[in-house]
Motif scaffolding. Structure first.
Motif, short mmCIF file in Angstrom:
data_model
loop_
_atom_site.label_atom_id
_atom_site.label_comp_id
_atom_site.label_asym_id
_atom_site.label_seq_id
_atom_site.Cartn_x
_atom_site.Cartn_y
_atom_site.Cartn_z
N ALA A 198 0.82 -1.21 0.00
CA ALA A 198 0.00 0.00 0.00
C ALA A 198 0.86 1.27 0.00
O ALA A 198 0.43 2.30 -0.53
N ASP A 199 2.05 1.21 0.57
CA ASP A 199 2.87 2.42 0.63
C ASP A 199 3.81 2.60 -0.57
O ASP A 199 4.58 3.55 -0.62
N TYR A 200 3.74 1.72 -1.56
CA TYR A 200 4.52 1.88 -2.79
C TYR A 200 3.69 2.70 -3.77
O TYR A 200 2.56 2.33 -4.09
N THR A 201 4.26 3.81 -4.23
CA THR A 201 3.52 4.68 -5.15
C THR A 201 4.24 4.89 -6.47
O THR A 201 3.88 5.77 -7.25
N GLY A 202 5.27 4.11 -6.73
CA GLY A 202 5.98 4.21 -8.00
C GLY A 202 5.27 3.40 -9.08
O GLY A 202 4.26 2.72 -8.84
N GLN A 203 5.82 3.47 -10.29
CA GLN A 203 5.25 2.70 -11.41
C GLN A 203 5.27 1.21 -11.10
O GLN A 203 6.23 0.68 -10.56
N VAL A 204 4.20 0.54 -11.46
CA VAL A 204 4.12 -0.90 -11.32
C VAL A 204 4.81 -1.52 -12.53
O VAL A 204 4.54 -1.15 -13.68
N PHE A 205 5.70 -2.46 -12.27
CA PHE A 205 6.37 -3.21 -13.33
C PHE A 205 5.90 -4.65 -13.30
O PHE A 205 5.56 -5.18 -12.24
N ILE A 206 5.90 -5.27 -14.45
CA ILE A 206 5.45 -6.64 -14.61
C ILE A 206 6.68 -7.51 -14.86
O ILE A 206 7.40 -7.29 -15.84
N SER A 207 6.93 -8.46 -13.98
CA SER A 207 8.05 -9.37 -14.16
C SER A 207 7.56 -10.52 -15.04
O SER A 207 6.77 -11.36 -14.61
#
Length: 163
Positions: free
Chosen positions: A94-103
């Protein structure tokens, strides 16, 4: 029973998202939204090559620490083509606000065709889930017991007594 809507803020990092359409639930019963491959040109992932990180073009602010998001493969791509997540499931706190990356990883056997990914292709899905944060209380013995006890891997499978 229908769950109450949960508002999540989304930041568009890659403006092409507006052309492709905001991720949304594809059906009334969908549990997750699809994520796009925000890449500039088609790419190929060779069978058994190391996983690659593909930008989703989106960042999220959940605003509630009792929530998280899971990045998972789209079932059709995983089953039919062999494209799965390089880390099985990606956890977005919840506290991550950067771009989501797909592995992304091509699980197919060596020597088989590479998986081609096109810009804007829906390659993963994002599911928002509740989070329970436990308080860990150290004990010498548990306060109660279960029938299973410490029976681990395979303890409820072949040879186990039915209840």
């Amino acid at each position: 029973m229908t769950a109450a809507p949960f508002a999540v803020e989304v930041k568009i990092i890659d403006p092409r998202i507006r052309d492709w359409g905001m991720p949304s639930y594809q059906t009334e019963g969908s549990a997750a939204i699809d994520l796009f491959a925000c890449i500039d040109a088609p790419m190929e992932i060779a069978a058994q090559a190391p996983a690659v990180l593909i930008p989703s073009g989106l960042a999220f602010y959940m605003g509630d620490n009792a929530c998280a998001a899971l990045v998972m493969p789209r079932s059709g791509l995983g089953h039919k083509k062999g494209l799965v997540m390089g880390n099985n499931v990606g956890l977005i706190d919840a506290d991550y606000t950067g771009q989501v990356f797909i592995s992304a990883w091509n699980r197919n056997p060596p020597g088989t065709d590479a998986i081609r990914i096109e810009p804007g292709e829906r390659i993963a899905q994002l599911m928002f889930v509740p989070v329970l944060r436990a308080t860990l209380n150290e004990v010498e013995d548990f306060s109660d017991s279960t029938e299973r006890g410490a029976g681990g891997f395979g303890s409820t499978g072949a040879g186990a007594k039915p209840v």
